[in-house]
Design a protein around this motif. Structure first.
Motif, PDB file in Angstrom:
ATOM      1  N   THR A 169      37.302  17.223  83.212  1.00  0.00           N
ATOM      2  CA  THR A 169      36.021  16.634  82.802  1.00  0.00           C
ATOM      3  C   THR A 169      35.251  17.529  81.840  1.00  0.00           C
ATOM      4  O   THR A 169      34.376  17.054  81.139  1.00  0.00           O
ATOM      5  N   GLY A 170      35.588  18.784  81.767  1.00  0.00           N
ATOM      6  CA  GLY A 170      34.894  19.695  80.861  1.00  0.00           C
ATOM      7  C   GLY A 170      35.448  19.693  79.444  1.00  0.00           C
ATOM      8  O   GLY A 170      34.752  20.082  78.506  1.00  0.00           O
TER       9      GLY A 170
ATOM     10  N   VAL B 213      36.178  10.135  76.957  1.00  0.00           N
ATOM     11  CA  VAL B 213      36.402   8.910  76.197  1.00  0.00           C
ATOM     12  C   VAL B 213      35.016   8.430  75.787  1.00  0.00           C
ATOM     13  O   VAL B 213      34.166   8.171  76.634  1.00  0.00           O
ATOM     14  N   THR B 214      34.788   8.335  74.475  1.00  0.00           N
ATOM     15  CA  THR B 214      33.473   7.943  73.983  1.00  0.00           C
ATOM     16  C   THR B 214      33.261   6.441  74.158  1.00  0.00           C
ATOM     17  O   THR B 214      34.195   5.707  74.495  1.00  0.00           O
TER      18      THR B 214
ATOM     19  N   GLN C 290      40.903   2.723  77.426  1.00  0.00           N
ATOM     20  CA  GLN C 290      39.808   1.818  77.097  1.00  0.00           C
ATOM     21  C   GLN C 290      39.612   0.784  78.207  1.00  0.00           C
ATOM     22  O   GLN C 290      38.480   0.490  78.604  1.00  0.00           O
ATOM     23  N   ASP C 291      40.712   0.239  78.732  1.00  0.00           N
ATOM     24  CA  ASP C 291      40.621  -0.727  79.828  1.00  0.00           C
ATOM     25  C   ASP C 291      39.996  -0.096  81.065  1.00  0.00           C
ATOM     26  O   ASP C 291      39.157  -0.699  81.733  1.00  0.00           O
ATOM     27  N   ARG C 292      40.410   1.128  81.374  1.00  0.00           N
ATOM     28  CA  ARG C 292      39.864   1.821  82.550  1.00  0.00           C
ATOM     29  C   ARG C 292      38.381   2.096  82.371  1.00  0.00           C
ATOM     30  O   ARG C 292      37.594   1.898  83.294  1.00  0.00           O
ATOM     31  N   LEU C 293      37.978   2.512  81.169  1.00  0.00           N
ATOM     32  CA  LEU C 293      36.568   2.776  80.895  1.00  0.00           C
ATOM     33  C   LEU C 293      35.750   1.494  81.050  1.00  0.00           C
ATOM     34  O   LEU C 293      34.665   1.509  81.639  1.00  0.00           O
ATOM     35  N   THR C 294      36.273   0.366  80.584  1.00  0.00           N
ATOM     36  CA  THR C 294      35.587  -0.912  80.725  1.00  0.00           C
ATOM     37  C   THR C 294      35.434  -1.272  82.195  1.00  0.00           C
ATOM     38  O   THR C 294      34.363  -1.705  82.638  1.00  0.00           O
ATOM     39  N   THR C 295      36.489  -1.072  82.973  1.00  0.00           N
ATOM     40  CA  THR C 295      36.435  -1.358  84.406  1.00  0.00           C
ATOM     41  C   THR C 295      35.391  -0.490  85.096  1.00  0.00           C
ATOM     42  O   THR C 295      34.616  -0.967  85.924  1.00  0.00           O
ATOM     43  N   ILE C 296      35.337   0.771  84.734  1.00  0.00           N
ATOM     44  CA  ILE C 296      34.366   1.686  85.332  1.00  0.00           C
ATOM     45  C   ILE C 296      32.950   1.215  85.022  1.00  0.00           C
ATOM     46  O   ILE C 296      32.079   1.186  85.894  1.00  0.00           O
TER      47      ILE C 296
END
Length: 123
Positions: A46-47, A51-52, A15-21
């Motif tokens: 990736t297929g 992470v939603t 979740q932290d990585r997704l937020t950073t991205i």
């Protein structure tokens, strides 16, 4: 080391990585990651992994096709009587496969041999 993921991931880390991205408008980079479920190892990519927006993990995993694995093994090992190997597999003589062809991968048995044990690498 920027862009590399640790070997062990937690939901919070993802979740932290997704937020950073999202904040940096980066395109995610992927490092090879495997997950093990019921003793079977799956490669995430990736297929089949996402992470939603709400931080949930979405996995789309499938079991290997035993028939495809058996044919691939026979084609890759032509000097080891491939037709006899396929005949034993087709007839369900999995014990002969284990005895005569010691290097047969587990994928040849998964889903085809009802006695195959998936955990612990047993064949």
């Amino acid at each position: 080391m920027k862009g590399q993921l640790p070997k062990t991931l937690t939901l919070g880390m993802l979740q932290d990585r997704l937020t950073t991205i999202r904040q940096e408008h980066q395109v995610p980079t992927w490092a090879p990651v495997k997950v093990e479920l019921n003793g079977m190892s799956f490669q995430l990519n990736t297929g089949n992994f996402a992470v939603t927006d709400d931080g949930s993990l979405a996995l789309e995993l499938s079991l290997p096709d035993a028939a495809v694995a058996a044919i691939a093994y026979a084609l890759e090992h032509p000097c080891e009587s491939p037709m006899e190997f396929l005949r034993c597999w087709n007839e369900g003589n999995f014990e002969a496969l284990r005895t005569e062809w010691a290097e047969v991968p587990a994928e040849v048995f998964i889903g085809a041999d009802p006695l195959h044990q998936q955990s612990g690498g047993a064949r």
